[in-house]
Design a protein around this motif. Sequence first.
Motif, PDB file in Angstrom:
ATOM      1  N   ALA A   1       1.010  -0.991  -0.145  1.00  0.00           N
ATOM      2  CA  ALA A   1      -0.133  -0.001   0.169  1.00  0.00           C
ATOM      3  C   ALA A   1       1.106   1.065   0.070  1.00  0.00           C
ATOM      4  N   PRO A   2       2.298   1.818   1.232  1.00  0.00           N
ATOM      5  CA  PRO A   2       2.807   2.596   0.848  1.00  0.00           C
ATOM      6  C   PRO A   2       3.712   2.713  -0.470  1.00  0.00           C
ATOM      7  N   ALA A   3       3.780   1.793  -1.562  1.00  0.00           N
ATOM      8  CA  ALA A   3       4.722   2.016  -2.140  1.00  0.00           C
ATOM      9  C   ALA A   3       3.731   2.125  -3.852  1.00  0.00           C
ATOM     10  N   LEU A   4       1.945   2.142  -3.393  1.00  0.00           N
ATOM     11  CA  LEU A   4       1.133   2.149  -4.377  1.00  0.00           C
ATOM     12  C   LEU A   4       1.010   3.106  -4.343  1.00  0.00           C
ATOM     13  N   ALA A   5       1.203   3.442  -2.905  1.00  0.00           N
ATOM     14  CA  ALA A   5       0.302   5.569  -2.643  1.00  0.00           C
ATOM     15  C   ALA A   5       1.168   6.253  -3.420  1.00  0.00           C
ATOM     16  N   ARG A   6       2.517   6.423  -2.529  1.00  0.00           N
ATOM     17  CA  ARG A   6       3.468   6.556  -3.470  1.00  0.00           C
ATOM     18  C   ARG A   6       3.658   7.277  -5.169  1.00  0.00           C
ATOM     19  N   LEU A   7       3.080   6.312  -5.610  1.00  0.00           N
ATOM     20  CA  LEU A   7       3.074   5.832  -7.621  1.00  0.00           C
ATOM     21  C   LEU A   7       2.029   6.861  -8.228  1.00  0.00           C
ATOM     22  N   LEU A   8       0.960   6.835  -7.052  1.00  0.00           N
ATOM     23  CA  LEU A   8      -0.281   7.627  -6.948  1.00  0.00           C
ATOM     24  C   LEU A   8       0.042   8.838  -7.003  1.00  0.00           C
ATOM     25  N   GLU A   9       0.520   9.688  -5.990  1.00  0.00           N
ATOM     26  CA  GLU A   9       1.299  10.640  -5.936  1.00  0.00           C
ATOM     27  C   GLU A   9       2.295  11.338  -7.074  1.00  0.00           C
ATOM     28  N   LEU A  10       3.186   9.838  -7.655  1.00  0.00           N
ATOM     29  CA  LEU A  10       4.056  10.744  -8.941  1.00  0.00           C
ATOM     30  C   LEU A  10       2.659  10.689 -10.002  1.00  0.00           C
ATOM     31  N   ALA A  11       1.874   9.972 -10.267  1.00  0.00           N
ATOM     32  CA  ALA A  11       0.929  10.380 -11.404  1.00  0.00           C
ATOM     33  C   ALA A  11       0.383  11.840 -11.005  1.00  0.00           C
ATOM     34  N   HIS A  12       0.324  12.051 -10.405  1.00  0.00           N
ATOM     35  CA  HIS A  12      -0.454  14.098  -9.956  1.00  0.00           C
ATOM     36  C   HIS A  12       0.859  14.300 -10.552  1.00  0.00           C
ATOM     37  N   ASP A  13       1.529  14.553 -10.467  1.00  0.00           N
ATOM     38  CA  ASP A  13       3.047  14.652 -10.357  1.00  0.00           C
ATOM     39  C   ASP A  13       3.070  14.925 -12.104  1.00  0.00           C
ATOM     40  N   ALA A  14       2.740  13.910 -13.220  1.00  0.00           N
ATOM     41  CA  ALA A  14       2.316  14.081 -14.101  1.00  0.00           C
ATOM     42  C   ALA A  14       1.601  14.393 -14.881  1.00  0.00           C
ATOM     43  N   GLU A  15      -0.030  14.333 -14.264  1.00  0.00           N
ATOM     44  CA  GLU A  15      -0.455  15.129 -14.750  1.00  0.00           C
ATOM     45  C   GLU A  15      -0.195  16.757 -14.868  1.00  0.00           C
ATOM     46  N   ARG A  16       0.782  17.364 -13.981  1.00  0.00           N
ATOM     47  CA  ARG A  16       1.234  18.732 -14.377  1.00  0.00           C
ATOM     48  C   ARG A  16       1.897  18.922 -15.481  1.00  0.00           C
ATOM     49  N   GLY A  17       2.463  17.635 -16.611  1.00  0.00           N
ATOM     50  CA  GLY A  17       2.848  17.826 -17.487  1.00  0.00           C
ATOM     51  C   GLY A  17       4.590  17.604 -17.256  1.00  0.00           C
ATOM     52  N   ARG A  18       4.960  16.794 -16.014  1.00  0.00           N
ATOM     53  CA  ARG A  18       6.225  16.238 -15.617  1.00  0.00           C
ATOM     54  C   ARG A  18       6.220  15.064 -16.085  1.00  0.00           C
ATOM     55  N   PRO A  19       7.222  14.113 -17.435  1.00  0.00           N
ATOM     56  CA  PRO A  19       7.664  13.272 -17.287  1.00  0.00           C
ATOM     57  C   PRO A  19       7.809  12.940 -15.926  1.00  0.00           C
ATOM     58  N   THR A  20       6.987  11.092 -15.174  1.00  0.00           N
ATOM     59  CA  THR A  20       8.014  10.546 -14.295  1.00  0.00           C
ATOM     60  C   THR A  20       8.483   9.612 -14.383  1.00  0.00           C
ATOM     61  N   VAL A  21       9.315   9.404 -14.132  1.00  0.00           N
ATOM     62  CA  VAL A  21      10.179   7.626 -14.089  1.00  0.00           C
ATOM     63  C   VAL A  21      10.175   7.648 -12.640  1.00  0.00           C
ATOM     64  N   THR A  22       9.741   6.072 -12.312  1.00  0.00           N
ATOM     65  CA  THR A  22       9.883   5.667 -10.877  1.00  0.00           C
ATOM     66  C   THR A  22      10.783   3.958 -11.559  1.00  0.00           C
ATOM     67  N   VAL A  23      11.539   3.439 -10.519  1.00  0.00           N
ATOM     68  CA  VAL A  23      12.318   2.592 -10.861  1.00  0.00           C
ATOM     69  C   VAL A  23      12.376   1.411  -9.773  1.00  0.00           C
ATOM     70  N   VAL A  24      11.504   0.233 -10.529  1.00  0.00           N
ATOM     71  CA  VAL A  24      11.281  -0.765  -8.875  1.00  0.00           C
ATOM     72  C   VAL A  24      12.261  -2.132  -9.504  1.00  0.00           C
ATOM     73  N   THR A  25      12.901  -2.130  -7.737  1.00  0.00           N
ATOM     74  CA  THR A  25      14.198  -2.889  -7.464  1.00  0.00           C
ATOM     75  C   THR A  25      13.725  -3.409  -6.947  1.00  0.00           C
ATOM     76  N   GLY A  26      14.220  -5.006  -6.936  1.00  0.00           N
ATOM     77  CA  GLY A  26      14.628  -5.378  -5.716  1.00  0.00           C
ATOM     78  C   GLY A  26      15.059  -7.005  -6.071  1.00  0.00           C
ATOM     79  N   GLN A  27      15.676  -8.040  -5.071  1.00  0.00           N
ATOM     80  CA  GLN A  27      15.602  -9.413  -4.970  1.00  0.00           C
ATOM     81  C   GLN A  27      14.850 -10.599  -5.957  1.00  0.00           C
ATOM     82  N   PRO A  28      14.899 -11.584  -6.892  1.00  0.00           N
ATOM     83  CA  PRO A  28      14.406 -12.065  -7.503  1.00  0.00           C
ATOM     84  C   PRO A  28      13.419 -12.474  -6.250  1.00  0.00           C
ATOM     85  N   GLY A  29      12.242 -12.883  -6.987  1.00  0.00           N
ATOM     86  CA  GLY A  29      10.942 -12.873  -6.351  1.00  0.00           C
ATOM     87  C   GLY A  29       9.829 -12.804  -5.327  1.00  0.00           C
TER      88      GLY A  29
END
Length: 768
Positions: free
Chosen positions: A109-137
């Motif tokens: 849930a916290p990671a999804l909420a952060r992406l929603l904030e980034l979506a709002h940033d994108a709505e303001r006309g700024r291209p936004t990139v987020t990288v999702v990383t972590g160990q296999p599995g």
Amino acid sequence: MRGATPVGSDFGHQLRHLRTRAGLSQEALAHAAEVSVRALADMERGRTRGPQRRTVQALAEALGLEGDEAACLEKSAALGRPRPRTPDGPVAPATLALPRDIGDFTARAPALARLLELAHDAERGRPTVTVVTGQPGLGKTAFAVHAAHHLAPHFPDGQFALDLRGMDPEPTPPRDALSRLLGAMGIADAAMPADTDDRAGLWRSLVSDRRVLLLLDNAADEAQVRPLLPAAGPSLTLVTSRNSLAGLESVHRSDLALLRREEAVELLTRILGPERVQAEAQAARDLADLCGHLPLAVRIAGQRLLSRPHERLSKLATRLAAEGRRLDGLQVGNLRVRAAFALSYRQLAPESKTFLRRAALASGADFSPETGALLAGLSYDEAFACAEELTDAGLLQSDANAERYSFHDLLRLYAAELTETEDGPGDRDAALDRIARWMLRRATAAALHFEADPVLAAPHRDPDPDTAPVGRDEARAWLEAERAQWLAALRRAHTSGRHREVLDTAEAMHWFSDVTQHWEQWVEVFACAAESARSLGSRREEAVHLNYLAWSYNLCVHDPDAALTAADAALTAARECGDGLQEGWALGYGAGALHRLGRTEEAHGRLRKSAQCLAAQESPQARLAELTILNTLGTLLRQTGRPAEALDIHRRSERICREGIPGRPDELIALYHAVARQQIGNDLAALERWHEAEPPLRQALADFEAAQMPAWVEQARLDLGRALAATGHPEARQTLLAARDALTALKSPRQVEAAAALAALDQVTTAG
């Protein structure tokens, strides 16, 4: 009666008319349709002429449209959706639709909420990139796909998903990836530029004014991703990768962690249903733990049980509890934990593969690059580079504060399997012998920083003087951090018959063990040493280490029966070889065990004999031993109702400390003096001379704190707290509370006394 819909008008005018007719504000309609106010405003102003079908459907439902009106609104939107043309005419765009979302997706849930904030940033006309990383599995793709579906309404101009095949032998080249993206935008093959940079430019121009969601899954590296990223406009790009892609500039990061235990159980519940999980709640928790809270492993366990509706959860938990069968048990259909790890392993350079395999031989929860270097036969710099590469690949986890690394439990099992299959027994034994010899030499040198005898404390030959700990603080830090490694090395030396190495290391640890009395491992250290001395036929050394063993049973694991057995064996060995010092110690340790067993008179008799035996000797070692025995004797006298005699004995100990002992450092004598002060304070308290008791107890507490001796510190704190409580001092409660919590953490039997003293104080306070 509803007003007529302006048929044939563009989508924005039609939407504004319908909203006004319904009497809704932009905020109210946006909330009802679950789109942002900014997105709705852009539609009405004509900036977004053709939103996606699902967005139009949500708006129609929120407006209460039915039949022809809903169809009319969709038709207007369809007319505004982009249809790129080429000189050859219209082209049916290639589809890069989002993969299917998982209905039982859990947590994040916290990671999804952060992406929603980034979506709002994108709505303001700024291209936004987020990288999702972590160990296999960890479920990076599942998370990104779930997030993309969740965010889709915010990006009505298109959602595209592209697998970059970063784990394949030949990942998708950027040129080919751009070809697929341009095709999805309707660009015909004949109209595509040949050059990668030109394709990237065309792609960026097409998305520069569109709200597009781009999912780039399974990226190999930064060079593969950079040409695909929009440079301007209201887009959001999600990139998943097993590598950290640390070189990507100006991106947000979503480093997924392991599930918490309750989240792992929730995932099992969503897969299997609540009835089945609740019927075996403990087995479900055990399964979550055995899966290491790794989402892929938990999913495999759940899917396997789902396909076997009559199989009990406890049956699978029992199977997975056997480490040798755990990875075999974590596979169902084409889902396999081992296969997920193998994809990453195959990408590694040869040296990093060797480092990963050999690191699985390390003992303890984590290890240093030094340990990895010794096991892999690499230099420190080479090992450090491998550890960093493995961390970037998600195969190791780095400590936040120190240069140390650790495995996820399942990855360690996988690496251990590789060690068995890819390294021969000779290579493994050589690696373990190499690290054992090095660790024992370093541990011996480090422990001698605490040696009281100046002759014995002479510098010991460290295996690598350039990196050797300097001073007691560094030595202690190293011995604590590498405790599992040097203890495993001692164990290996003992089983290999290298008894002199065992004895040298254990003897060097003698004084260090005093300042880390709370370590239960001292029982094993001194038991190994006593057995090694016996194997070498050295009765004197056997007596020494049996005495140390009796001490560790008495004070480290609180087992007086075992302590008495060890002390009696030490007494026999000491008398056989005529060592009066060890005889005195053996009598003293035996007395301590007898006292703890409630055999007070026998304990008193042994202490008297011990004091007499030691007083007859003139060595500095005998004086130190005499101090210990006098302090113990005085304590026993006080506890048996003779506090005045105890005070005399402890005053005698204090006098010896003040006179000093030739050849022994002042800081060592200060510790003995602290013990005497603590006992004097307790004697005065037993005589109800409370105000006189406080100063020596405070000084003893300060001395133990300065020496960093936690077990001694907290016992002194308890004694001070009791004296303060008797005088009604305002610090009493906080002092007792701190002592109780710390003694509980140290597993000290005196935690019971602390709890009782605190309860008694609270009762008095309440009554008052």
